[in-house]
Design a protein around this motif. Structure first.
Motif, short mmCIF file in Angstrom:
data_model
loop_
_atom_site.label_atom_id
_atom_site.label_comp_id
_atom_site.label_asym_id
_atom_site.label_seq_id
_atom_site.Cartn_x
_atom_site.Cartn_y
_atom_site.Cartn_z
N PRO A 68 0.82 -1.23 0.00
CA PRO A 68 0.00 0.00 0.00
C PRO A 68 0.84 1.26 0.00
CG PRO A 68 -0.10 -1.09 2.14
CD PRO A 68 0.68 -1.99 1.23
N ASP A 69 0.32 2.28 -0.67
CA ASP A 69 0.97 3.60 -0.68
C ASP A 69 0.52 4.42 0.52
OD1 ASP A 69 2.29 3.40 -3.30
OD2 ASP A 69 0.25 3.31 -4.07
N LEU A 70 -0.63 4.03 1.09
CA LEU A 70 -1.24 4.79 2.18
C LEU A 70 -2.10 3.83 2.98
CD1 LEU A 70 -1.94 7.67 3.37
CD2 LEU A 70 -3.82 7.71 1.74
N VAL A 71 -2.07 3.97 4.33
CA VAL A 71 -2.90 3.14 5.20
C VAL A 71 -3.86 4.05 5.96
CG1 VAL A 71 -2.94 1.57 7.19
CG2 VAL A 71 -1.13 1.35 5.47
N LEU A 72 -5.15 3.71 5.91
CA LEU A 72 -6.17 4.35 6.73
C LEU A 72 -6.49 3.37 7.84
CD1 LEU A 72 -8.60 5.68 3.97
CD2 LEU A 72 -6.75 6.90 5.10
N LEU A 73 -6.21 3.75 9.09
CA LEU A 73 -6.25 2.82 10.21
C LEU A 73 -7.25 3.23 11.27
CD1 LEU A 73 -4.91 0.40 11.71
CD2 LEU A 73 -3.23 2.04 12.58
N GLU A 74 -8.23 2.38 11.49
CA GLU A 74 -9.16 2.52 12.62
C GLU A 74 -8.41 2.01 13.85
OE1 GLU A 74 -11.69 2.72 15.50
OE2 GLU A 74 -12.39 3.51 13.57
N PRO A 75 -8.27 2.80 14.92
CA PRO A 75 -7.47 2.35 16.07
C PRO A 75 -8.14 1.26 16.90
CG PRO A 75 -8.32 4.56 16.46
CD PRO A 75 -8.68 4.20 15.05
#
Length: 154
Positions: A68-75
């Motif tokens: 991935p170039d970018l990670v969107l992370l729900e904590p």
């Protein structure tokens, strides 16, 4: 379970976004809004921390997955916490260059996440209403283009 949505041509190279989100409804909204925004991207979604690590390491069912170039992370994740995932991403040299946006439920949530030493690249409030998803996608796009411009020396 990886979901791919590709948007507009002519906006440069496609980016691969890994969305780590346990709520299937939110995952659907995120992928739909990214597609609707006509950004050139592929959104890959996993529901928990273990699958997120498998995805970024390209292990198991994700051996053919793109880095991935970018990670969107729900904590708040089942199994490994978002903090554990972020720690692994930031402490492993091969993964530390991947920008991570931590999703928070509110401004207060953002401060709580930061107080737990989450060393993310960015914190964005998770949208609740459909209109907020549009603004959220714009914010992610602005963040990504800022990174690309800084890497290109502009």
């Amino acid at each position: 379970m990886a979901t791919d949505d590709v948007g507009n041509e002519g906006m440069g190279e496609a980016i691969d976004i890994l969305l780590v989100e346990p709520n299937p409804g939110d995952t659907r909204l995120f992928t739909e809004k990214f597609r609707d925004a006509k950004l050139m991207n592929a959104v890959h979604a996993v529901p928990d921390g273990e699958q997120a690590l498998d995805f970024v390491h390209q292990w198991g069912e994700f051996t053919d997955a793109p880095r991935p170039d970018l990670v969107l992370l729900e904590p708040q994740l089942p199994g490994s916490s978002g903090m554990e995932i972020l720690s692994e991403l930031k402490n492993e040299p091969a993964l530390s260059e991947i920008p991570v946006i931590v999703l928070t439920s509110s401004e207060t949530g953002k401060e709580i996440v930061k107080s737990h030493d989450f060393d993310a690249d960015e914190y964005l409030q998770k949208p609740v209403e459909t209109e907020e998803f549009i603004e959220f996608v714009r914010n992610v796009e602005e963040f990504w283009f800022a990174i690309v411009r800084s890497e290109d020396g502009e």
